[in-house]
Design a protein around this motif. Structure first.
Motif, PDB file in Angstrom:
ATOM      1  N   SER A  21      45.698  51.779  71.856  1.00 40.61           N
ATOM      2  CA  SER A  21      44.351  51.825  72.509  1.00 40.61           C
ATOM      3  C   SER A  21      44.915  50.219  71.540  1.00 40.61           C
ATOM      4  CB  SER A  21      43.194  52.347  71.991  1.00 40.61           C
ATOM      5  OG  SER A  21      42.363  51.366  72.453  1.00 40.61           O
ATOM      6  N   ASP A  22      45.482  49.644  70.533  1.00 45.53           N
ATOM      7  CA  ASP A  22      45.429  48.746  69.623  1.00 45.53           C
ATOM      8  C   ASP A  22      46.439  48.120  70.670  1.00 45.53           C
ATOM      9  OD1 ASP A  22      43.374  48.898  68.131  1.00 45.53           O
ATOM     10  OD2 ASP A  22      45.309  49.828  66.162  1.00 45.53           O
ATOM     11  N   PHE A  26      48.843  51.790  83.837  1.00 45.97           N
ATOM     12  CA  PHE A  26      47.400  53.110  83.261  1.00 45.97           C
ATOM     13  C   PHE A  26      47.467  54.200  83.364  1.00 45.97           C
ATOM     14  CE2 PHE A  26      43.254  53.703  81.873  1.00 45.97           C
ATOM     15  CZ  PHE A  26      43.113  52.893  80.858  1.00 45.97           C
ATOM     16  N   MET A  27      46.833  53.908  85.063  1.00 45.28           N
ATOM     17  CA  MET A  27      46.444  55.054  85.638  1.00 45.28           C
ATOM     18  C   MET A  27      47.585  56.566  85.261  1.00 45.28           C
ATOM     19  SD  MET A  27      45.715  56.427  89.606  1.00 45.28           S
ATOM     20  CE  MET A  27      47.516  56.065  89.621  1.00 45.28           C
ATOM     21  N   THR A  28      48.613  56.141  85.358  1.00 49.80           N
ATOM     22  CA  THR A  28      49.992  56.891  85.207  1.00 49.80           C
ATOM     23  C   THR A  28      49.911  57.221  83.185  1.00 49.80           C
ATOM     24  OG1 THR A  28      51.531  55.571  85.680  1.00 49.80           O
ATOM     25  CG2 THR A  28      50.252  57.312  87.413  1.00 49.80           C
ATOM     26  N   GLU A  29      49.991  56.531  82.928  1.00 47.54           N
ATOM     27  CA  GLU A  29      50.708  56.280  81.837  1.00 47.54           C
ATOM     28  C   GLU A  29      50.004  56.531  79.991  1.00 47.54           C
ATOM     29  OE1 GLU A  29      54.285  56.166  81.385  1.00 47.54           O
ATOM     30  OE2 GLU A  29      55.369  55.551  83.379  1.00 47.54           O
ATOM     31  N   ILE A  30      49.118  55.814  80.511  1.00 47.10           N
ATOM     32  CA  ILE A  30      47.991  55.435  79.374  1.00 47.10           C
ATOM     33  C   ILE A  30      46.892  56.162  79.375  1.00 47.10           C
ATOM     34  CG2 ILE A  30      46.897  54.226  78.060  1.00 47.10           C
ATOM     35  CD1 ILE A  30      48.538  51.817  78.741  1.00 47.10           C
ATOM     36  N   GLY A  31      45.770  55.641  80.473  1.00 40.00           N
ATOM     37  CA  GLY A  31      44.279  57.285  80.395  1.00 40.00           C
ATOM     38  C   GLY A  31      44.825  58.446  80.447  1.00 40.00           C
ATOM     39  N   LEU A  36      62.882  64.811  73.871  1.00 36.21           N
ATOM     40  CA  LEU A  36      64.564  63.769  74.940  1.00 36.21           C
ATOM     41  C   LEU A  36      63.816  63.323  75.422  1.00 36.21           C
ATOM     42  CD1 LEU A  36      67.517  66.415  74.623  1.00 36.21           C
ATOM     43  CD2 LEU A  36      66.753  63.888  73.533  1.00 36.21           C
ATOM     44  N   ALA A  37      62.822  62.318  76.556  1.00 42.76           N
ATOM     45  CA  ALA A  37      61.948  61.587  77.326  1.00 42.76           C
ATOM     46  C   ALA A  37      62.901  61.328  78.707  1.00 42.76           C
ATOM     47  CB  ALA A  37      61.254  60.593  76.894  1.00 42.76           C
ATOM     48  N   PRO A  38      61.999  60.808  79.753  1.00 49.82           N
ATOM     49  CA  PRO A  38      63.008  60.324  80.959  1.00 49.82           C
ATOM     50  C   PRO A  38      62.577  58.692  80.661  1.00 49.82           C
ATOM     51  CG  PRO A  38      61.286  60.832  81.382  1.00 49.82           C
ATOM     52  CD  PRO A  38      61.211  61.876  79.917  1.00 49.82           C
ATOM     53  N   TRP A  39      62.987  58.321  81.695  1.00 50.69           N
ATOM     54  CA  TRP A  39      62.853  57.412  82.279  1.00 50.69           C
ATOM     55  C   TRP A  39      61.856  56.557  83.713  1.00 50.69           C
ATOM     56  CZ3 TRP A  39      63.320  56.515  87.893  1.00 50.69           C
ATOM     57  CH2 TRP A  39      64.146  56.811  87.899  1.00 50.69           C
ATOM     58  N   ASN A  40      60.970  57.939  84.259  1.00 54.54           N
ATOM     59  CA  ASN A  40      60.409  57.012  85.467  1.00 54.54           C
ATOM     60  C   ASN A  40      59.606  57.452  84.580  1.00 54.54           C
ATOM     61  OD1 ASN A  40      60.501  60.417  84.667  1.00 54.54           O
ATOM     62  ND2 ASN A  40      59.270  60.803  86.462  1.00 54.54           N
ATOM     63  N   TYR A  41      58.860  57.537  84.195  1.00 51.28           N
ATOM     64  CA  TYR A  41      57.423  57.794  82.814  1.00 51.28           C
ATOM     65  C   TYR A  41      57.503  57.381  81.659  1.00 51.28           C
ATOM     66  CZ  TYR A  41      55.245  58.436  87.740  1.00 51.28           C
ATOM     67  OH  TYR A  41      55.011  58.541  89.026  1.00 51.28           O
ATOM     68  N   PRO A  42      58.303  56.501  81.332  1.00 54.90           N
ATOM     69  CA  PRO A  42      58.387  56.002  79.918  1.00 54.90           C
ATOM     70  C   PRO A  42      58.240  56.392  78.886  1.00 54.90           C
ATOM     71  CG  PRO A  42      58.797  54.163  80.838  1.00 54.90           C
ATOM     72  CD  PRO A  42      58.871  55.155  82.153  1.00 54.90           C
ATOM     73  N   PHE A  43      56.948  56.180  79.115  1.00 54.40           N
ATOM     74  CA  PHE A  43      55.711  55.930  77.690  1.00 54.40           C
ATOM     75  C   PHE A  43      55.375  57.423  77.956  1.00 54.40           C
ATOM     76  CE2 PHE A  43      52.050  55.275  75.883  1.00 54.40           C
ATOM     77  CZ  PHE A  43      52.476  54.617  74.299  1.00 54.40           C
ATOM     78  N   GLN A  44      54.350  57.624  78.834  1.00 54.96           N
ATOM     79  CA  GLN A  44      53.860  59.235  79.123  1.00 54.96           C
ATOM     80  C   GLN A  44      54.187  60.484  78.178  1.00 54.96           C
ATOM     81  OE1 GLN A  44      52.835  62.471  80.615  1.00 54.96           O
ATOM     82  NE2 GLN A  44      52.462  61.598  82.884  1.00 54.96           N
TER      83      GLN A  44
END
Length: 455
Positions: A38-39, A60-65, A111-119
Protein backbone atom coordinates in the motif's frame (compact mmCIF):
# COMPACT_ATOMS: atom_id res chain seq x y z
CA UNK A 1 26.95 -27.52 -2.84
CA UNK A 2 24.97 -24.53 -4.08
CA UNK A 3 26.24 -21.00 -3.53
CA UNK A 4 22.86 -20.37 -1.85
CA UNK A 5 23.10 -23.21 0.65
CA UNK A 6 24.15 -20.85 3.43
CA UNK A 7 21.11 -18.64 2.79
CA UNK A 8 18.78 -21.64 3.00
CA UNK A 9 20.48 -22.95 6.12
CA UNK A 10 20.15 -19.54 7.79
CA UNK A 11 16.43 -19.57 7.05
CA UNK A 12 16.08 -23.11 8.33
CA UNK A 13 17.89 -22.06 11.53
CA UNK A 14 15.49 -19.12 11.93
CA UNK A 15 12.58 -21.45 11.22
CA UNK A 16 13.75 -23.87 13.90
CA UNK A 17 13.37 -21.14 16.55
CA UNK A 18 9.60 -21.41 16.07
CA UNK A 19 9.27 -17.67 15.50
CA UNK A 20 7.29 -18.08 12.24
CA UNK A 21 4.69 -20.45 13.68
CA UNK A 22 2.35 -18.52 16.04
CA UNK A 23 -0.81 -17.42 14.24
CA UNK A 24 -0.41 -13.93 15.70
CA UNK A 25 3.06 -13.65 14.15
CA UNK A 26 1.89 -14.89 10.76
CA UNK A 27 -0.89 -12.28 10.74
CA UNK A 28 1.55 -9.58 11.79
CA UNK A 29 3.83 -10.37 8.85
CA UNK A 30 0.94 -10.51 6.37
CA UNK A 31 -0.26 -7.12 7.57
CA UNK A 32 3.28 -5.79 7.20
CA UNK A 33 3.36 -7.08 3.62
CA UNK A 34 0.01 -5.47 2.86
CA UNK A 35 1.17 -2.17 4.31
CA UNK A 36 4.40 -2.29 2.31
CA UNK A 37 2.44 -2.78 -0.91
CA UNK A 38 0.00 0.00 0.00
CA UNK A 39 2.78 2.44 0.89
CA UNK A 40 4.53 1.83 -2.43
CA UNK A 41 1.63 1.51 -4.85
CA UNK A 42 2.86 4.28 -7.13
CA UNK A 43 6.38 2.84 -7.33
CA UNK A 44 4.96 -0.61 -8.16
CA UNK A 45 2.75 0.82 -10.89
CA UNK A 46 5.67 2.76 -12.38
CA UNK A 47 7.90 -0.32 -12.36
CA UNK A 48 5.23 -2.35 -14.16
CA UNK A 49 4.76 0.43 -16.69
CA UNK A 50 8.48 0.59 -17.28
CA UNK A 51 8.85 -3.16 -17.79
CA UNK A 52 5.66 -4.00 -19.68
CA UNK A 53 3.98 -0.66 -20.46
CA UNK A 54 0.96 -1.65 -18.40
CA UNK A 55 -1.55 1.10 -17.71
CA UNK A 56 -1.99 1.95 -14.05
CA UNK A 57 -5.59 0.74 -14.11
CA UNK A 58 -4.68 -2.66 -15.61
CA UNK A 59 -1.65 -3.03 -13.36
CA UNK A 60 -3.64 -2.24 -10.22
CA UNK A 61 -6.45 -4.62 -11.18
CA UNK A 62 -4.22 -7.57 -12.09
CA UNK A 63 -1.15 -7.08 -9.89
CA UNK A 64 -2.07 -5.13 -6.74
CA UNK A 65 -5.80 -5.20 -6.05
CA UNK A 66 -5.87 -8.98 -6.29
CA UNK A 67 -3.14 -9.20 -3.62
CA UNK A 68 -5.09 -7.00 -1.19
CA UNK A 69 -8.06 -9.31 -1.63
CA UNK A 70 -5.90 -12.39 -1.11
CA UNK A 71 -4.24 -11.04 2.04
CA UNK A 72 -7.54 -9.86 3.55
CA UNK A 73 -9.18 -13.23 2.89
CA UNK A 74 -6.22 -15.03 4.44
CA UNK A 75 -6.20 -12.82 7.54
CA UNK A 76 -9.90 -13.44 8.04
CA UNK A 77 -9.64 -17.24 7.93
CA UNK A 78 -6.08 -18.02 9.03
CA UNK A 79 -6.81 -18.88 12.66
CA UNK A 80 -9.32 -21.53 11.62
CA UNK A 81 -6.99 -22.95 8.97
CA UNK A 82 -4.20 -23.40 11.51
CA UNK A 83 -6.30 -25.32 14.02
CA UNK A 84 -5.72 -29.09 14.36
CA UNK A 85 -8.60 -31.08 12.88
CA UNK A 86 -9.98 -33.89 15.06
CA UNK A 87 -11.54 -36.79 13.19
CA UNK A 88 -15.03 -38.07 13.80
CA UNK A 89 -14.09 -41.59 12.72
CA UNK A 90 -12.02 -43.73 15.09
CA UNK A 91 -8.73 -45.44 14.24
CA UNK A 92 -8.56 -49.22 13.89
CA UNK A 93 -8.28 -50.03 17.61
CA UNK A 94 -10.64 -48.77 20.34
CA UNK A 95 -9.41 -45.98 22.58
CA UNK A 96 -7.58 -44.02 19.87
CA UNK A 97 -8.23 -40.50 18.58
CA UNK A 98 -7.02 -39.18 15.20
CA UNK A 99 -5.95 -35.56 14.67
CA UNK A 100 -4.49 -33.74 11.64
CA UNK A 101 -1.97 -30.95 12.28
CA UNK A 102 -1.11 -28.47 9.48
CA UNK A 103 2.59 -27.69 9.76
CA UNK A 104 4.96 -25.54 7.66
CA UNK A 105 7.71 -27.09 5.56
CA UNK A 106 10.52 -24.71 6.47
CA UNK A 107 12.32 -22.69 3.78
CA UNK A 108 10.52 -22.49 0.43
CA UNK A 109 11.74 -21.24 -2.96
CA UNK A 110 9.38 -19.17 -5.12
CA UNK A 111 10.42 -18.81 -8.77
CA UNK A 112 8.30 -16.04 -10.33
CA UNK A 113 7.64 -15.31 -14.03
CA UNK A 114 7.80 -12.08 -16.03
CA UNK A 115 4.23 -11.68 -17.31
CA UNK A 116 2.69 -10.64 -13.96
CA UNK A 117 6.01 -10.08 -12.22
CA UNK A 118 4.72 -8.50 -9.02
CA UNK A 119 1.51 -10.45 -8.43
CA UNK A 120 2.97 -13.87 -9.24
CA UNK A 121 5.90 -13.29 -6.88
CA UNK A 122 3.77 -12.06 -3.97
CA UNK A 123 0.69 -14.31 -4.27
CA UNK A 124 2.56 -17.53 -3.42
CA UNK A 125 4.54 -15.65 -0.76
CA UNK A 126 1.23 -14.87 0.99
CA UNK A 127 0.54 -18.60 1.19
CA UNK A 128 4.07 -19.39 2.35
CA UNK A 129 3.88 -16.82 5.18
CA UNK A 130 0.35 -17.85 6.13
CA UNK A 131 1.48 -21.47 6.49
CA UNK A 132 4.40 -20.43 8.73
CA UNK A 133 7.36 -20.82 6.36
CA UNK A 134 10.42 -18.80 5.51
CA UNK A 135 10.83 -17.97 1.81
CA UNK A 136 13.30 -17.04 -0.91
CA UNK A 137 11.77 -15.19 -3.87
CA UNK A 138 13.50 -15.23 -7.28
CA UNK A 139 11.87 -12.59 -9.55
CA UNK A 140 12.26 -12.69 -13.33
CA UNK A 141 15.27 -10.98 -14.89
CA UNK A 142 13.06 -10.16 -17.91
CA UNK A 143 11.32 -7.43 -15.88
CA UNK A 144 14.28 -5.73 -14.15
CA UNK A 145 12.44 -2.70 -12.74
CA UNK A 146 9.89 -4.85 -10.96
CA UNK A 147 12.58 -7.28 -9.88
CA UNK A 148 14.60 -4.47 -8.27
CA UNK A 149 11.49 -3.05 -6.64
CA UNK A 150 10.58 -6.46 -5.19
CA UNK A 151 14.07 -6.71 -3.74
CA UNK A 152 13.88 -3.22 -2.25
CA UNK A 153 10.36 -3.67 -0.86
CA UNK A 154 10.78 -7.12 0.67
CA UNK A 155 14.24 -6.51 2.16
CA UNK A 156 12.90 -3.37 3.87
CA UNK A 157 9.93 -5.30 5.24
CA UNK A 158 11.49 -8.60 6.37
CA UNK A 159 14.86 -9.88 7.60
CA UNK A 160 16.70 -12.05 5.07
CA UNK A 161 16.55 -15.00 7.45
CA UNK A 162 12.77 -14.86 7.05
CA UNK A 163 12.07 -13.59 3.51
CA UNK A 164 14.91 -13.09 1.06
CA UNK A 165 15.00 -11.94 -2.57
CA UNK A 166 17.62 -13.23 -5.00
CA UNK A 167 17.93 -11.49 -8.37
CA UNK A 168 19.65 -12.95 -11.40
CA UNK A 169 19.32 -14.87 -14.65
CA UNK A 170 18.84 -18.53 -15.50
CA UNK A 171 22.18 -19.45 -13.91
CA UNK A 172 20.98 -17.96 -10.63
CA UNK A 173 17.79 -20.02 -10.83
CA UNK A 174 19.81 -23.17 -11.52
CA UNK A 175 22.04 -22.50 -8.51
CA UNK A 176 19.00 -21.92 -6.30
CA UNK A 177 17.52 -25.22 -7.43
CA UNK A 178 20.64 -26.99 -6.14
CA UNK A 179 20.12 -25.59 -2.63
CA UNK A 180 18.41 -27.73 0.06
CA UNK A 181 15.00 -26.06 0.14
CA UNK A 182 12.07 -27.75 1.83
CA UNK A 183 9.57 -26.81 -0.91
CA UNK A 184 9.65 -25.37 -4.46
CA UNK A 185 6.98 -23.23 -6.13
CA UNK A 186 7.46 -22.43 -9.82
CA UNK A 187 5.35 -20.41 -12.27
CA UNK A 188 6.37 -20.45 -15.93
CA UNK A 189 6.50 -22.49 -19.10
CA UNK A 190 6.13 -26.28 -19.29
CA UNK A 191 9.65 -26.54 -20.77
CA UNK A 192 11.26 -24.87 -17.76
CA UNK A 193 8.81 -26.63 -15.45
CA UNK A 194 10.31 -29.96 -16.52
CA UNK A 195 13.76 -28.73 -15.48
CA UNK A 196 12.45 -27.52 -12.12
CA UNK A 197 10.73 -30.86 -11.57
CA UNK A 198 13.93 -32.74 -12.43
CA UNK A 199 15.94 -30.58 -10.01
CA UNK A 200 13.37 -31.19 -7.27
CA UNK A 201 13.49 -34.92 -7.94
CA UNK A 202 17.24 -35.02 -7.30
CA UNK A 203 16.65 -33.92 -3.71
CA UNK A 204 13.11 -35.32 -3.36
CA UNK A 205 11.80 -31.81 -2.69
CA UNK A 206 7.99 -31.46 -2.84
CA UNK A 207 6.89 -28.86 -5.35
CA UNK A 208 4.10 -27.02 -7.14
CA UNK A 209 4.30 -26.19 -10.85
CA UNK A 210 2.02 -23.54 -12.34
CA UNK A 211 2.53 -23.88 -16.10
CA UNK A 212 0.42 -23.17 -19.20
CA UNK A 213 -0.88 -24.63 -22.42
CA UNK A 214 -3.16 -23.92 -25.37
CA UNK A 215 -6.33 -22.68 -23.69
CA UNK A 216 -9.31 -22.86 -26.07
CA UNK A 217 -12.38 -20.67 -26.28
CA UNK A 218 -15.27 -22.72 -27.68
CA UNK A 219 -18.21 -20.80 -29.14
CA UNK A 220 -21.41 -22.71 -29.84
CA UNK A 221 -24.08 -21.49 -32.23
CA UNK A 222 -26.48 -20.42 -29.46
CA UNK A 223 -23.98 -18.08 -27.77
CA UNK A 224 -24.65 -14.35 -27.46
CA UNK A 225 -22.20 -13.16 -30.13
CA UNK A 226 -21.67 -9.62 -28.81
CA UNK A 227 -21.07 -10.61 -25.18
CA UNK A 228 -18.96 -13.59 -26.27
CA UNK A 229 -16.76 -11.43 -28.52
CA UNK A 230 -16.37 -8.72 -25.86
CA UNK A 231 -15.34 -11.22 -23.19
CA UNK A 232 -12.92 -13.14 -25.41
CA UNK A 233 -11.37 -9.91 -26.69
CA UNK A 234 -10.99 -8.60 -23.13
CA UNK A 235 -9.22 -11.81 -22.10
CA UNK A 236 -6.87 -11.52 -25.08
CA UNK A 237 -6.12 -7.78 -24.84
CA UNK A 238 -5.23 -8.10 -21.15
CA UNK A 239 -1.43 -7.82 -20.87
CA UNK A 240 -1.26 -8.08 -24.70
CA UNK A 241 -2.12 -11.75 -24.49
CA UNK A 242 0.83 -12.52 -22.22
CA UNK A 243 -1.38 -14.32 -19.72
CA UNK A 244 -1.15 -18.02 -18.96
CA UNK A 245 -4.95 -18.37 -19.08
CA UNK A 246 -5.59 -16.07 -22.05
CA UNK A 247 -7.79 -17.54 -24.79
CA UNK A 248 -5.15 -19.12 -27.01
CA UNK A 249 -7.44 -19.91 -29.93
CA UNK A 250 -11.14 -20.03 -30.78
CA UNK A 251 -13.21 -22.92 -32.03
CA UNK A 252 -16.53 -21.58 -33.29
CA UNK A 253 -19.51 -23.46 -34.73
CA UNK A 254 -19.56 -23.09 -38.50
CA UNK A 255 -23.10 -21.63 -38.46
CA UNK A 256 -21.95 -18.52 -36.56
CA UNK A 257 -18.36 -18.23 -37.84
CA UNK A 258 -18.93 -15.03 -39.80
CA UNK A 259 -21.07 -13.51 -37.05
CA UNK A 260 -18.38 -14.10 -34.46
CA UNK A 261 -15.61 -12.69 -36.66
CA UNK A 262 -17.61 -9.50 -37.21
CA UNK A 263 -18.36 -9.20 -33.49
CA UNK A 264 -14.69 -9.83 -32.56
CA UNK A 265 -13.48 -7.11 -34.91
CA UNK A 266 -15.91 -4.64 -33.33
CA UNK A 267 -14.88 -5.72 -29.82
CA UNK A 268 -11.16 -5.29 -30.50
CA UNK A 269 -11.79 -1.91 -32.14
CA UNK A 270 -13.84 -0.79 -29.15
CA UNK A 271 -11.26 -1.93 -26.59
CA UNK A 272 -8.35 -0.41 -28.53
CA UNK A 273 -9.99 2.77 -29.82
CA UNK A 274 -8.12 5.09 -27.43
CA UNK A 275 -4.71 3.67 -28.24
CA UNK A 276 -3.38 6.95 -29.66
CA UNK A 277 -5.02 9.17 -27.09
CA UNK A 278 -3.22 10.56 -24.09
CA UNK A 279 -3.41 8.37 -21.03
CA UNK A 280 -3.98 5.03 -22.76
CA UNK A 281 -1.27 2.45 -22.39
CA UNK A 282 -1.38 -0.93 -24.07
CA UNK A 283 1.17 -3.47 -22.78
CA UNK A 284 4.19 -4.21 -24.92
CA UNK A 285 5.76 -7.60 -25.57
CA UNK A 286 8.41 -8.45 -23.02
CA UNK A 287 11.49 -8.64 -25.30
CA UNK A 288 12.59 -8.66 -28.95
CA UNK A 289 12.79 -12.44 -29.22
CA UNK A 290 9.18 -12.79 -28.13
CA UNK A 291 8.17 -10.00 -30.53
CA UNK A 292 9.92 -11.70 -33.45
CA UNK A 293 8.18 -14.96 -32.57
CA UNK A 294 4.79 -13.24 -32.86
CA UNK A 295 5.74 -11.75 -36.24
CA UNK A 296 6.75 -15.19 -37.52
CA UNK A 297 3.21 -16.47 -36.91
CA UNK A 298 1.58 -13.91 -39.21
CA UNK A 299 2.44 -15.73 -42.44
CA UNK A 300 0.69 -18.92 -41.32
CA UNK A 301 -2.84 -17.73 -42.05
CA UNK A 302 -4.98 -14.84 -43.25
CA UNK A 303 -4.93 -11.68 -41.13
CA UNK A 304 -8.64 -11.00 -40.67
CA UNK A 305 -8.03 -8.12 -38.26
CA UNK A 306 -5.06 -6.26 -36.81
CA UNK A 307 -1.52 -7.35 -37.58
CA UNK A 308 0.03 -3.92 -36.96
CA UNK A 309 3.33 -4.08 -35.08
CA UNK A 310 6.33 -1.90 -34.27
CA UNK A 311 9.55 -3.56 -33.11
CA UNK A 312 11.04 -0.32 -31.74
CA UNK A 313 8.22 -0.18 -29.17
CA UNK A 314 7.54 -3.93 -29.10
CA UNK A 315 3.97 -2.98 -29.89
CA UNK A 316 1.81 -5.73 -31.36
CA UNK A 317 -1.89 -5.09 -32.00
CA UNK A 318 -4.57 -7.68 -31.24
CA UNK A 319 -4.74 -9.83 -34.36
CA UNK A 320 -7.23 -12.37 -35.71
CA UNK A 321 -5.84 -15.16 -37.91
CA UNK A 322 -8.06 -17.35 -40.10
CA UNK A 323 -7.60 -19.98 -42.84
CA UNK A 324 -4.85 -21.77 -40.96
CA UNK A 325 -3.36 -24.95 -42.46
CA UNK A 326 -3.60 -28.14 -40.39
CA UNK A 327 0.16 -28.10 -39.70
CA UNK A 328 0.38 -24.45 -38.64
CA UNK A 329 3.07 -23.94 -36.02
CA UNK A 330 0.89 -21.43 -34.17
CA UNK A 331 -1.50 -24.30 -33.42
CA UNK A 332 1.29 -26.43 -31.96
CA UNK A 333 2.72 -23.91 -29.45
CA UNK A 334 1.20 -21.79 -26.72
CA UNK A 335 1.00 -18.35 -28.34
CA UNK A 336 1.34 -16.17 -25.22
CA UNK A 337 0.68 -13.05 -27.22
CA UNK A 338 -2.11 -11.01 -28.86
CA UNK A 339 -2.71 -13.28 -31.89
CA UNK A 340 -6.02 -15.14 -31.91
CA UNK A 341 -6.48 -18.00 -34.42
CA UNK A 342 -10.10 -18.82 -35.22
CA UNK A 343 -11.09 -22.33 -36.33
CA UNK A 344 -14.48 -23.77 -37.25
CA UNK A 345 -16.22 -26.90 -36.02
CA UNK A 346 -19.32 -28.82 -36.99
CA UNK A 347 -19.75 -31.12 -33.98
CA UNK A 348 -18.56 -31.10 -30.39
CA UNK A 349 -16.67 -34.30 -31.13
CA UNK A 350 -14.39 -32.24 -33.39
CA UNK A 351 -13.88 -29.78 -30.56
CA UNK A 352 -12.79 -32.48 -28.14
CA UNK A 353 -10.43 -33.99 -30.70
CA UNK A 354 -8.78 -30.61 -31.39
CA UNK A 355 -8.41 -29.70 -27.71
CA UNK A 356 -7.09 -33.14 -26.82
CA UNK A 357 -4.32 -32.81 -29.43
CA UNK A 358 -2.70 -30.61 -26.79
CA UNK A 359 -3.57 -32.36 -23.54
CA UNK A 360 -4.46 -30.60 -20.33
CA UNK A 361 -4.64 -26.87 -21.12
CA UNK A 362 -4.41 -24.65 -18.07
CA UNK A 363 -7.77 -23.09 -18.90
CA UNK A 364 -10.74 -23.60 -21.20
CA UNK A 365 -13.76 -21.45 -21.98
CA UNK A 366 -17.16 -22.43 -23.35
CA UNK A 367 -19.81 -20.04 -24.64
CA UNK A 368 -23.24 -21.63 -24.84
CA UNK A 369 -26.60 -21.78 -23.10
CA UNK A 370 -26.97 -25.50 -23.80
CA UNK A 371 -26.80 -27.38 -20.50
CA UNK A 372 -25.83 -30.69 -22.09
CA UNK A 373 -22.82 -29.10 -23.81
CA UNK A 374 -21.79 -27.40 -20.58
CA UNK A 375 -21.85 -30.78 -18.85
CA UNK A 376 -19.90 -32.42 -21.69
CA UNK A 377 -17.33 -29.59 -21.56
CA UNK A 378 -16.78 -30.01 -17.82
CA UNK A 379 -16.64 -33.80 -17.75
CA UNK A 380 -15.10 -34.79 -21.10
CA UNK A 381 -12.25 -32.28 -21.50
CA UNK A 382 -9.28 -32.27 -19.11
CA UNK A 383 -8.10 -28.76 -18.18
CA UNK A 384 -7.03 -26.87 -15.07
CA UNK A 385 -10.03 -24.58 -14.68
CA UNK A 386 -12.12 -22.20 -16.71
CA UNK A 387 -15.37 -20.36 -17.30
CA UNK A 388 -18.69 -20.81 -19.03
CA UNK A 389 -19.70 -17.66 -20.91
CA UNK A 390 -16.64 -15.68 -19.81
CA UNK A 391 -12.83 -15.74 -19.65
CA UNK A 392 -10.12 -15.32 -16.98
CA UNK A 393 -12.49 -14.76 -14.03
CA UNK A 394 -12.03 -18.18 -12.45
CA UNK A 395 -8.64 -17.14 -11.06
CA UNK A 396 -9.88 -13.95 -9.40
CA UNK A 397 -11.53 -15.47 -6.31
CA UNK A 398 -9.50 -16.62 -3.28
CA UNK A 399 -12.24 -19.19 -2.67
CA UNK A 400 -11.51 -21.05 -5.92
CA UNK A 401 -8.37 -23.19 -6.34
CA UNK A 402 -6.17 -22.26 -9.28
CA UNK A 403 -3.79 -24.70 -10.93
CA UNK A 404 -3.17 -26.97 -13.87
CA UNK A 405 -3.37 -30.67 -14.51
CA UNK A 406 -0.87 -32.89 -16.29
CA UNK A 407 1.22 -30.84 -18.70
CA UNK A 408 -0.27 -27.56 -17.42
CA UNK A 409 0.94 -28.04 -13.86
CA UNK A 410 0.77 -29.82 -10.55
CA UNK A 411 -0.81 -28.46 -7.40
CA UNK A 412 -3.13 -25.54 -6.69
CA UNK A 413 -3.13 -22.27 -4.80
CA UNK A 414 -5.11 -19.11 -3.90
CA UNK A 415 -6.79 -18.61 -0.53
CA UNK A 416 -7.05 -21.76 1.58
CA UNK A 417 -5.45 -23.73 -1.24
CA UNK A 418 -2.26 -21.65 -0.90
CA UNK A 419 -2.19 -22.45 2.80
CA UNK A 420 -2.65 -26.14 1.96
CA UNK A 421 0.09 -26.04 -0.66
CA UNK A 422 2.67 -24.70 1.77
CA UNK A 423 1.58 -26.94 4.66
CA UNK A 424 2.34 -30.55 5.47
CA UNK A 425 -0.68 -32.23 7.06
CA UNK A 426 0.68 -34.42 9.83
CA UNK A 427 -1.60 -37.23 11.02
CA UNK A 428 -1.38 -38.28 14.67
CA UNK A 429 -3.21 -41.06 16.53
CA UNK A 430 -3.26 -40.64 20.31
CA UNK A 431 -3.97 -44.01 21.89
CA UNK A 432 -5.38 -44.54 25.38
CA UNK A 433 -3.23 -46.29 28.02
CA UNK A 434 -6.20 -46.95 30.33
CA UNK A 435 -6.77 -50.41 28.87
CA UNK A 436 -5.38 -52.89 26.37
CA UNK A 437 -7.30 -54.54 23.56
CA UNK A 438 -7.58 -58.25 24.41
CA UNK A 439 -5.55 -60.50 22.14
CA UNK A 440 -3.84 -57.60 20.35
CA UNK A 441 -0.43 -59.25 20.44
CA UNK A 442 -1.58 -62.80 19.66
CA UNK A 443 -1.29 -64.65 16.33
CA UNK A 444 -3.16 -67.53 14.73
CA UNK A 445 -6.63 -68.39 13.36
CA UNK A 446 -8.55 -67.04 16.35
CA UNK A 447 -6.85 -63.66 16.05
CA UNK A 448 -7.58 -63.61 12.31
CA UNK A 449 -11.31 -63.96 13.08
CA UNK A 450 -11.15 -61.02 15.49
CA UNK A 451 -9.27 -58.86 12.99
CA UNK A 452 -11.79 -59.54 10.25
CA UNK A 453 -14.56 -58.22 12.51
CA UNK A 454 -12.80 -54.84 12.61
CA UNK A 455 -13.03 -54.34 8.85
Amino acid sequence: MSMYTDLVLSQQTYFSTGHTRPVKERKKQLMALRQAISDNEEAILEALHGDLHKSHSEAFMTEIGYLYKEIDFTLKHLKKWCEPKSLDSRPLLPGGKGTIYPQPYGSVLILAPWNYPFQLAIAPLIGAIAAGNCAVVKPSEMTPRTSHLLHWLLTRTFPESYVAVVQGDVHTAEALLEAPFDYLFFTGSPAIGKKVMAAAAKQLIPHTLELGGKSPAIVHKDADMKKTADRIAWGKVLNAGQTCVAPDYIMVHEDVYTSLLDALKQSFQKQMKHIDKEGFEYPKLVHDKHFDRMVSFLDEGTIAFGGEHDRSRRFFAPTILTNLPSNARIMEEEIFGPILPVLQYRSFTQVKAQVNKHPNPLAAYLFTETASLQKEFIHDISFGGGCINDTILHLTSPELPFGGIGSSGTGQYHGKYSFDTFSHYKSIVKQSTRFEVPGRYKRGPRMLKMIKKLF
